[in-house]
Write a protein that holds these residues in place. Structure first.
Motif, PDB file in Angstrom:
ATOM      1  N   MET A 111      27.496  58.397  87.905  1.00 34.07           N
ATOM      2  CA  MET A 111      28.610  57.541  87.512  1.00 34.07           C
ATOM      3  C   MET A 111      29.436  58.208  86.425  1.00 34.07           C
ATOM      4  O   MET A 111      30.660  58.097  86.408  1.00 34.07           O
ATOM      5  CB  MET A 111      28.093  56.193  87.022  1.00 34.07           C
ATOM      6  CG  MET A 111      27.817  55.195  88.134  1.00 34.07           C
ATOM      7  SD  MET A 111      29.265  54.835  89.158  1.00 34.07           S
ATOM      8  CE  MET A 111      30.400  54.186  87.926  1.00 34.07           C
TER       9      MET A 111
ATOM     10  N   TRP B 113      26.789  51.886  82.637  1.00 38.13           N
ATOM     11  CA  TRP B 113      27.585  51.836  83.859  1.00 38.13           C
ATOM     12  C   TRP B 113      26.774  51.569  85.113  1.00 38.13           C
ATOM     13  O   TRP B 113      27.361  51.423  86.192  1.00 38.13           O
ATOM     14  CB  TRP B 113      28.363  53.146  84.004  1.00 38.13           C
ATOM     15  CG  TRP B 113      28.985  53.550  82.722  1.00 38.13           C
ATOM     16  CD1 TRP B 113      28.589  54.560  81.879  1.00 38.13           C
ATOM     17  CD2 TRP B 113      30.098  52.919  82.062  1.00 38.13           C
ATOM     18  NE1 TRP B 113      29.378  54.599  80.764  1.00 38.13           N
ATOM     19  CE2 TRP B 113      30.332  53.607  80.841  1.00 38.13           C
ATOM     20  CE3 TRP B 113      30.939  51.850  82.399  1.00 38.13           C
ATOM     21  CZ2 TRP B 113      31.340  53.261  79.960  1.00 38.13           C
ATOM     22  CZ3 TRP B 113      31.954  51.499  81.516  1.00 38.13           C
ATOM     23  CH2 TRP B 113      32.144  52.206  80.314  1.00 38.13           C
TER      24      TRP B 113
ATOM     25  N   LYS C  53      28.304  45.037  95.091  1.00 39.45           N
ATOM     26  CA  LYS C  53      28.213  46.359  95.715  1.00 39.45           C
ATOM     27  C   LYS C  53      27.989  46.184  97.210  1.00 39.45           C
ATOM     28  O   LYS C  53      27.355  45.217  97.643  1.00 39.45           O
ATOM     29  CB  LYS C  53      27.056  47.163  95.121  1.00 39.45           C
ATOM     30  CG  LYS C  53      27.206  47.547  93.675  1.00 39.45           C
ATOM     31  CD  LYS C  53      25.928  48.141  93.135  1.00 39.45           C
ATOM     32  CE  LYS C  53      25.499  49.393  93.882  1.00 39.45           C
ATOM     33  NZ  LYS C  53      24.196  49.920  93.368  1.00 39.45           N
TER      34      LYS C  53
ATOM     35  N   LYS D 196      32.037  49.339  95.007  1.00 40.00           N
ATOM     36  CA  LYS D 196      31.458  48.581  93.884  1.00 40.00           C
ATOM     37  C   LYS D 196      32.591  48.008  93.060  1.00 40.00           C
ATOM     38  O   LYS D 196      33.586  48.685  92.786  1.00 40.00           O
ATOM     39  CB  LYS D 196      30.588  49.484  93.009  1.00 40.00           C
ATOM     40  CG  LYS D 196      30.060  48.832  91.732  1.00 40.00           C
ATOM     41  CD  LYS D 196      29.243  49.845  90.934  1.00 40.00           C
ATOM     42  CE  LYS D 196      28.823  49.340  89.592  1.00 40.00           C
ATOM     43  NZ  LYS D 196      28.065  50.349  88.822  1.00 40.00           N
TER      44      LYS D 196
ATOM     45  N   GLN E 250      34.611  48.273  86.310  1.00 37.36           N
ATOM     46  CA  GLN E 250      34.392  49.377  87.225  1.00 37.36           C
ATOM     47  C   GLN E 250      34.815  49.003  88.633  1.00 37.36           C
ATOM     48  O   GLN E 250      34.548  47.895  89.093  1.00 37.36           O
ATOM     49  CB  GLN E 250      32.903  49.751  87.277  1.00 37.36           C
ATOM     50  CG  GLN E 250      32.253  50.069  85.956  1.00 37.36           C
ATOM     51  CD  GLN E 250      30.768  50.318  86.143  1.00 37.36           C
ATOM     52  OE1 GLN E 250      30.343  51.273  86.791  1.00 37.36           O
ATOM     53  NE2 GLN E 250      29.951  49.441  85.587  1.00 37.36           N
ATOM     54  N   GLN E 251      35.456  49.947  89.287  1.00 36.05           N
ATOM     55  CA  GLN E 251      35.714  49.858  90.721  1.00 36.05           C
ATOM     56  C   GLN E 251      35.506  51.256  91.291  1.00 36.05           C
ATOM     57  O   GLN E 251      36.001  52.230  90.717  1.00 36.05           O
ATOM     58  CB  GLN E 251      37.144  49.395  91.030  1.00 36.05           C
ATOM     59  CG  GLN E 251      37.521  48.030  90.458  1.00 36.05           C
ATOM     60  CD  GLN E 251      38.010  48.102  89.042  1.00 36.05           C
ATOM     61  OE1 GLN E 251      38.722  49.027  88.681  1.00 36.05           O
ATOM     62  NE2 GLN E 251      37.644  47.130  88.219  1.00 36.05           N
ATOM     63  N   TYR E 252      34.766  51.349  92.367  1.00 38.15           N
ATOM     64  CA  TYR E 252      34.689  52.659  93.003  1.00 38.15           C
ATOM     65  C   TYR E 252      34.657  52.536  94.511  1.00 38.15           C
ATOM     66  O   TYR E 252      34.267  51.511  95.078  1.00 38.15           O
ATOM     67  CB  TYR E 252      33.538  53.505  92.464  1.00 38.15           C
ATOM     68  CG  TYR E 252      32.115  53.158  92.832  1.00 38.15           C
ATOM     69  CD1 TYR E 252      31.677  53.039  94.149  1.00 38.15           C
ATOM     70  CD2 TYR E 252      31.148  53.041  91.825  1.00 38.15           C
ATOM     71  CE1 TYR E 252      30.358  52.777  94.458  1.00 38.15           C
ATOM     72  CE2 TYR E 252      29.814  52.780  92.125  1.00 38.15           C
ATOM     73  CZ  TYR E 252      29.431  52.652  93.439  1.00 38.15           C
ATOM     74  OH  TYR E 252      28.116  52.399  93.750  1.00 38.15           O
TER      75      TYR E 252
ATOM     76  N   ARG F  61      33.123  60.227  95.760  1.00 38.99           N
ATOM     77  CA  ARG F  61      33.370  58.938  95.120  1.00 38.99           C
ATOM     78  C   ARG F  61      34.539  59.058  94.152  1.00 38.99           C
ATOM     79  O   ARG F  61      34.648  60.037  93.404  1.00 38.99           O
ATOM     80  CB  ARG F  61      32.145  58.457  94.356  1.00 38.99           C
ATOM     81  CG  ARG F  61      32.364  57.088  93.663  1.00 38.99           C
ATOM     82  CD  ARG F  61      31.286  56.781  92.640  1.00 38.99           C
ATOM     83  NE  ARG F  61      29.978  56.631  93.261  1.00 38.99           N
ATOM     84  CZ  ARG F  61      28.861  57.059  92.704  1.00 38.99           C
ATOM     85  NH1 ARG F  61      28.883  57.676  91.550  1.00 38.99           N
ATOM     86  NH2 ARG F  61      27.706  56.882  93.310  1.00 38.99           N
TER      87      ARG F  61
ATOM     88  N   SER G 105      36.113  56.724  91.082  1.00 41.51           N
ATOM     89  CA  SER G 105      35.798  55.555  90.257  1.00 41.51           C
ATOM     90  C   SER G 105      36.887  55.344  89.215  1.00 41.51           C
ATOM     91  O   SER G 105      37.397  56.285  88.617  1.00 41.51           O
ATOM     92  CB  SER G 105      34.442  55.726  89.560  1.00 41.51           C
ATOM     93  OG  SER G 105      34.439  56.871  88.722  1.00 41.51           O
ATOM     94  N   ASP G 106      37.222  54.083  89.019  1.00 43.20           N
ATOM     95  CA  ASP G 106      38.159  53.654  87.981  1.00 43.20           C
ATOM     96  C   ASP G 106      37.334  52.862  86.975  1.00 43.20           C
ATOM     97  O   ASP G 106      36.843  51.765  87.290  1.00 43.20           O
ATOM     98  CB  ASP G 106      39.259  52.791  88.601  1.00 43.20           C
ATOM     99  CG  ASP G 106      40.350  52.427  87.603  1.00 43.20           C
ATOM    100  OD1 ASP G 106      40.254  52.844  86.437  1.00 43.20           O
ATOM    101  OD2 ASP G 106      41.291  51.709  87.995  1.00 43.20           O
ATOM    102  N   VAL G 107      37.156  53.417  85.782  1.00 44.14           N
ATOM    103  CA  VAL G 107      36.192  52.876  84.836  1.00 44.14           C
ATOM    104  C   VAL G 107      36.829  52.744  83.459  1.00 44.14           C
ATOM    105  O   VAL G 107      37.518  53.644  82.985  1.00 44.14           O
ATOM    106  CB  VAL G 107      34.946  53.794  84.736  1.00 44.14           C
ATOM    107  CG1 VAL G 107      33.961  53.271  83.697  1.00 44.14           C
ATOM    108  CG2 VAL G 107      34.266  53.921  86.089  1.00 44.14           C
TER     109      VAL G 107
ATOM    110  N   GLY H 132      37.057  57.128  84.009  1.00 40.29           N
ATOM    111  CA  GLY H 132      37.040  57.314  85.454  1.00 40.29           C
ATOM    112  C   GLY H 132      36.751  58.744  85.858  1.00 40.29           C
ATOM    113  O   GLY H 132      36.842  59.677  85.052  1.00 40.29           O
TER     114      GLY H 132
END
Length: 846
Positions: free
Chosen positions: A132, A146, A243, A262, A330-332, A352, A354-356, A417
């Motif tokens: 992550m 995370w 998820k 997720k 979080q979005q992935y 992957r 991810s926007d975190v 991210g």
């Protein structure tokens, strides 16, 4: 920095799915199904589970020359972990107190190789084979923020040392992988968990199965809301996580495409410590017990009178923010393509995006004599009196002997991210009576780390029952603080009023050869790591005065903002990791292995604001630091990569005993590493000032054991880790015992299934003593949990879980501090596990 990732994420992800690529964890579809079968039906695979984490991906545990352990979800649920890190106490070799609470922020050591400052520098957490975050010890962004265990997790698998050094990046100590259910078996459940003697509710759910021929899905997650086991008087835990994945199997029956997603929005308390009483004699701290008025087992310094604070934000404006622990958004989207060409060539890709983002906002604890504040200088005046700033005694004189004068921390995690892709092409070839497996891979990860810190100097009463803030006054009655805050962004000095936006791009080609014979196998792997750093950091500038209350312009308080020294990063660092292993198959039930490894991990954001970045953006050399040239005051090149050397000799066995089946894994260990890292806290820096570079050498030897036994309805799982761990500080001639690493740590989980009626479970986790930086010894203890599950009706189960059954004050010594050894009893500070609490649950399975 962020825009480039946004512009490329869709195209790169699509290419990652379409092109012949593969992941560091070679999870074959059959391995996913096996993991799900274990979790769904409690089957004991007896070391036959195929290893899918940082491994070849087509060999079982007993056939792999690595230390690897897999824990299924039923064992974790029986164990009743109070935090993510407490799950890791089930894994041999992983050493963490697990007392930081559900929000995270734990220090996770491995095999006696300690955490020099904070986080998990040598341990990588993965979800379905990909990290992550690239670095486990990001400042105020540790990797345990995370990842959350929930109903979608089928198995938690851990590889220590060995191939973790070469088949994953930034993980020379261990890789811990959360492997998801995939819907290979239809079914699911909804479970409601409700605190009986505390206010907290959590709903877990999952469901999966076929959508059509060759098309499976799985979805699940949890909702949580409440005031935690420590009984905070406002909602502190508030989280949702969902998820899911969908798998398309192709006509050959072996190839597949799996898509993951997720969405998580979490807020969880992180425990920041409590005072305690103890006996102190001959350097030993024993009989640790609750402090009057502040029992850390059931209370905290989170308060309704301090559930928010005023910060001076990065724009230079006052802003009111909550003190709500650790929050994440979080979005992935991810994908795993597995393709088989004939019988001997496979191609895999894991990708992957991810926007975190998130935040860390908590009141830290420091116990100080009131007399140390009276007579001190605050905002240019001498403190003559202290009064309650709020609460039922607002305005009254404070006369307590002790108070809490630690920082209120708010860090705004604007962007964490990442885009990650991992590629492997593997081939299997017969060479006489042997088989050669050749594997080549390429790993890419682009990690953003963008934050701004706001560390306010705060004073409050020392209490576990909604402590009030304290204001300071001079002899003339002039108020020197506002709402208990005596400084904005200045608690740790100019180092830590920082603002930064950093980017790290990690590329790593790697290769592995495995020669497999009926009686033995040989394994060699190598990884070529290159990390490019970019971005900027801005440290705090000069101190100035601000008026936080417009109605009181004469109330002036010191502040710092991030308008000081600027660092621009523009450098790259390359290094090589390798691992060699051999395994002898004495029989189908016994194997012996040996392995040597050398793995590196890169020091990322902890290299900044420490005099290690030159004016031209390069890392400072030792010569530049000695000469004070080019803006350098510390060596940046030498400590930019920490290398870990590890040696292992292990035995894996299984058999029958008393009509039941047992497994055992025993590994002898030896390792060493050097580390140079930036420490922001005054508690670890010399002379009690924040912002220093700590240089240390570490070495360790010991063993780890993991065993299971199943006999009818009886199930036992145990692990023990022994570490003789030592540290040598820079300039010291000798090694001394490493701080906060126990000689022994252990866990035991036992359950008995009374047919279709009920299941009774007991679990225990504990450790031996630890020492602090001054080599004072803090005793260890054991926490016992109990559970009962009753099958009330078909598909309906009710349960009761008791955490810390005997209500022990189990401090575990993580960062424990002696406050006053002259007092009788002595006053110490530390973070105990929560006390005895009871949770009821109801599960409907379908």
């Amino acid at each position: 920095m962020r825009k480039s990732i946004y512009h490329t994420c869709v195209s790169v992800l699509a290419l990652g799915v379409a092109l012949p690529c593969a992941g560091a964890a070679q999870a074959q579809d059959m391995a996913d199904d096996a993991a799900e079968a274990v979790a769904d039906e409690g089957e004991d695979q007896g070391l036959n589970t195929i290893v899918v984490t940082a491994a070849a991906g087509n060999r079982t545990q007993i056939e792999s020359s690595i230390s690897v352990t897999a824990i299924d979800d039923s064992i974790i649920q029986n164990f009743q972990p109070a935090s993510e890190a407490e799950i890791f106490r089930l894994l041999p070799g992983i050493q963490t107190p697990g007392t930081s609470g559900p929000g995270g922020n734990s220090n996770i050591a491995v095999r006696g190789l300690p955490v020099a400052t904070g986080g998990s520098p040598f341990v990588q957490l993965q979800e379905d084979g990909l990290p992550m975050v690239l670095f486990g010890d990001i400042q105020f962004g540790n990797n345990d923020y995370w990842t959350r265990f929930d109903a979608t997790t089928a198995t938690v698998e851990a590889v220590r040392g060995g191939s973790a050094t070469t088949l994953a990046s930034q993980a020379p100590g261990a890789v811990i992988n959360y492997i998801s259910h995939t819907g290979a078996r239809e079914g699911g459940y909804v479970q409601v968990n409700k605190g009986v003697d505390y206010n907290d509710t959590r709903v877990d759910f999952r469901y999966g199965g076929p959508l059509a021929e060759g098309l499976n899905f799985h979805i699940g997650g949890f909702f949580q809301r409440g005031r935690d086991m420590l009984g905070v008087d406002y909602t502190i835990n508030d989280a949702i996580q969902v998820k899911g994945n969908i798998t398309k199997e192709f006509e050959d029956g072996a190839s597949f495409l799996r898509l993951f997603f997720k969405v998580a929005d979490t807020q969880g308390i992180n425990y920041t410590g409590a005072p305690a009483l103890a006996d102190f004699s001959n350097g030993k701290i024993t009989n640790i017990r609750a402090f009057p008025g502040f029992d850390g087992r059931s209370q905290s310094n989170y308060s309704i009178y301090n559930q928010e604070q005023l910060i001076l934000n990065r724009e230079g404006n006052f802003e009111r923010v909550g003190l709500n622990g650790i929050s994440t958004e979080q979005q992935y989207l991810g994908a795993h393509l597995h393709w088989e060409f004939g019988d001997n060539i496979t191609v895999d890709n894991r990708a992957r995006y991810s926007d975190v983002s998130g935040g860390f906002s908590s009141p830290f604890l420091n116990i100080a004599p009131t007399s140390s504040v009276l007579g001190s200088t605050v905002n240019g005046a001498t403190v003559a009196s202290i009064r309650y700033a709020n609460g039922p005694r607002a305005g009254q004189l404070f006369t307590g002997a002790l108070l809490d004068n630690n920082v209120n921390v708010t860090t705004n995690i604007r962007d964490l991210g990442a885009l990650v892709n991992d590629l492997v092409v593997a081939g299997e070839f017969d060479i006489g009576t042997m088989q050669l497996t050749a594997r080549g891979g390429f790993f890419y990860m682009d990690q953003t780390i963008a934050m701004d810190w706001h560390v306010n100097r705060s004073t409050r009463e020392l209490s576990g029952n909604n402590p009030a803030q304290l204001d300071l006054f001079d002899a003339a009655g002039n108020q020197l603080t506002f709402q208990g805050i005596s400084g904005y962004n200045n608690n740790w000095g100019s180092c830590c009023a920082r603002d930064y936006d950093l980017g790290y791009t990690n590329t790593a080609p790697y290769a592995q050869l495995v020669l497999d014979h009926e009686r033995f196998n040989l394994d060699a792997s190598i990884r070529f790591e290159r990390i490019a750093a970019s971005g900027f950091t801005i440290a705090g500038g000069n101190t100035f005065l601000v008026s936080p209350d417009p109605s009181r312009p004469n109330l002036r308080i010191e502040a710092i903002t991030a308008n000081g020294a600027r660092e621009t990063l523009d450098y790259a660092r390359s290094y090589t990791s390798w691992s060699l292993g051999a395994l002898f198959k004495a029989s189908s039930d016994l194997s012996v292995f040996a392995r040597a490894s050398r793995g590196g991990r890169f020091n990322a954001d902890r290299q900044t604001v420490g005099g290690k970045i030159a004016n031209n953006g390069a890392l400072c050399t030792g010569a530049q630091a000695l000469a004070g040239a080019n803006g350098c005051s510390a060596d940046g090149v030498t400590p930019s990569v920490d290398f870990v050397n590890q040696y292992e000799l292990g035995v894996k066995a299984r058999g029958e005993l008393g009509g039941g089946d047992w497994t055992a894994e025993f590994t002898l260990l030896k390792g060493d590493f050097s580390q140079s890292t930036f420490e922001l806290s005054a508690t670890r820096c010399p002379n009690g000032t924040g912002g220093c570079v700590i240089d240390s050498n570490f070495r360790s030897k010991g063993f780890e054991f993991f065993g299971t036994y199943r006999n009818g309805g009886l199930s036992l799982v145990s692990n023990v880790t022994f570490s003789d761990s030592e540290r040598q500080l820079s300039g010291a001639a000798n090694y001394t015992r490493a701080p906060f690493i126990p000689d022994f740590s252990y866990s035991l989980s036992a359950s008995y299934d009374f047919g279709d009626l009920a299941t009774l479970g007991l679990s225990a986790t504990g450790q031996s003593s630890v020492v602090d930086d001054a080599l004072r010894e803090f005793e260890g203890d054991t926490t016992v949990n109990a559970s009962l599950r009753v099958n009330a009706l078909e598909n309906l189960q009710v349960g009761l879980n008791v955490y810390n059954l005997f209500d022990v004050y189990d401090l575990r010594g993580n960062g424990a501090t002696l406050i006053n050894g002259a007092a009788n009893p002595a006053v110490i500070s530390g973070t105990p596990v929560p006390g005895r609490t009871v949770m009821a649950n109801v599960r409907l399975s379908f």
